[in-house]
Design an enzyme around this catalytic site. Structure first.
Site, mmCIF file in Angstrom:
data_model
loop_
_atom_site.group_PDB
_atom_site.id
_atom_site.type_symbol
_atom_site.label_atom_id
_atom_site.label_comp_id
_atom_site.label_asym_id
_atom_site.label_seq_id
_atom_site.Cartn_x
_atom_site.Cartn_y
_atom_site.Cartn_z
ATOM 1 N N HIS A 103 0.917 -1.297 0.127
ATOM 2 C CA HIS A 103 0.136 -0.020 -0.023
ATOM 3 C C HIS A 103 0.864 1.214 -0.300
ATOM 4 O O HIS A 103 2.050 1.284 0.330
ATOM 5 C CB HIS A 103 -0.812 0.004 1.332
ATOM 6 N N ASP A 105 0.213 4.957 2.208
ATOM 7 C CA ASP A 105 -0.493 5.386 3.230
ATOM 8 C C ASP A 105 -1.514 6.162 2.930
ATOM 9 O O ASP A 105 -1.684 7.190 2.129
ATOM 10 C CB ASP A 105 0.530 6.157 4.266
ATOM 11 N N HIS A 247 4.667 0.425 0.163
ATOM 12 C CA HIS A 247 5.331 -0.380 1.279
ATOM 13 C C HIS A 247 4.645 -1.788 1.829
ATOM 14 O O HIS A 247 3.215 -1.644 1.820
ATOM 15 C CB HIS A 247 6.069 0.318 2.184
ATOM 16 N N ARG A 262 5.729 6.226 14.587
ATOM 17 C CA ARG A 262 5.566 6.700 13.083
ATOM 18 C C ARG A 262 5.082 8.172 13.243
ATOM 19 O O ARG A 262 4.097 8.365 13.894
ATOM 20 C CB ARG A 262 4.706 6.100 12.272
HETATM 21 C C1 SIN Z 1 3.273 0.943 7.720
HETATM 22 O O1 SIN Z 1 3.342 2.088 7.945
HETATM 23 O O2 SIN Z 1 2.597 0.573 6.934
HETATM 24 C C2 SIN Z 1 4.044 0.234 8.577
HETATM 25 C C3 SIN Z 1 5.477 -0.200 8.044
HETATM 26 C C4 SIN Z 1 6.115 -1.292 8.896
HETATM 27 O O3 SIN Z 1 5.881 -1.399 10.313
HETATM 28 O O4 SIN Z 1 7.331 -1.497 8.338
#
Ligand code: SIN
Length: 271
Positions: A103, A105, A247, A262
């Site tokens: 995806h 974000d 990602h 994050r």
């Molecule tokens: C995400 O922000 O989608 C998670 C990425 C991760 O935990 O590596």
């Protein structure tokens, strides 16, 4: 690309670079911030090692790229006193992890984030990598006939596809329509902009045609030659451009713990 204040070590020829020569635990100069922005445009995802970030340092890093995005849908994971920061945690009690499917974000938002900075302080001894895929390469690898077909199509992105299973009953989720191919506002390069998590449907085609084409595209973006894969160590950071990469968080480390924070950066309407 020459940078005045940083060293950059690419992971692959087209995607991902480890950045060194900068201390993110100290205030950044204007020249360092400018180099970081250039490195993100050049490499689409940049990585840092051995940066024990404070909450304030994490926010300051994100602010080099834009205003911080506070997502109401992730309220449950916000750090107390720091609504800009989302806690990312998985351990032996976890039933799922965020972001396992490919995806970018929050593409269900009318203005999806520009990018995110993920900082992990605790990682499993092995596993828990994050994979990234370059959506410029994914677009450029399509045949000319497919590019012409996709030109002008839009897709509906629906937050319920991701959040309905984990949100309280009766919750509302954003739904937005974006072009299937977007143009990066800074580099001017085209990028594929449909993803497995949020994209519900390509709008201008029949149901059957949508199912076949969308399935093809979400498989196509996962081709290994478009990808790089980041192996975390404690106090590493990944900062990605949501406008040019997808990602996927690889959950191969259960029941081990992987934990961090994050911060997400506000974006604009894809065109
Ligand atoms: C995400 O922000 O989608 C998670 C990425 C991760 O935990 O590596």
């Amino acid at each position: 690309m020459p940078y005045k204040t940083l060293e950059v070590s690419p992971l692959t020829p087209h995607l991902g670079a480890e950045v060194s020569g900068v201390d993110l635990t100290a205030p950044l100069s204007a020249a360092q911030a400018e180099d970081l922005r250039a490195a993100l445009i050049d490499w689409h995802v940049i990585f840092f090692r051995d940066q024990p970030l404070t909450f304030e340092g994490h926010k300051a890093l994100a602010r080099c790229f834009g205003d911080i995005h506070i997502a109401p849908s992730t309220k449950a994971w916000q750090v107390e006193g720091h609504p800009e920061i989302t806690r990312m945690h998985a351990d032996a009690e976890s039933k799922y992890v965020a972001g396992e499917d490919w995806h970018s974000d929050m593409t269900c938002d009318p203005e999806p984030p520009l990018g995110s900075a993920l900082y992990l302080h605790t990682v499993p001894p092995t596993g828990g990598d994050t994979a990234f895929s370059n959506m410029h390469l994914a677009y450029e690898a399509l045949g000319e006939r497919m590019k012409a077909y996709l030109d002008g199509l839009t897709a509906t992105h629906d937050g319920a596809r991701v959040f309905a299973a984990i949100a309280p009953p009766g919750s509302q989720f954003p739904v937005s329509v974006h072009p299937v191919v977007r143009t990066h506002p800074e580099s001017g390069r085209k990028a594929l902009f449909v993803n497995k998590q949020f994209t519900a449907r390509i709008n201008e085609v029949s149901k059957d045609e949508n199912e076949a084409v969308l399935a093809y595209l979400v498989r196509h973006v996962q081709r290994p030659e478009f990808q790089c894969r980041f192996r975390w160590r404690p106090h590493s950071i990944a900062l990605w451009d949501n406008r040019s990469v997808q990602h996927s968080a690889i959950w191969d480390y259960f029941p081990m713990t992987r934990s961090g924070y994050r911060v997400t950066i506000k974006g604009d309407k894809p065109v």
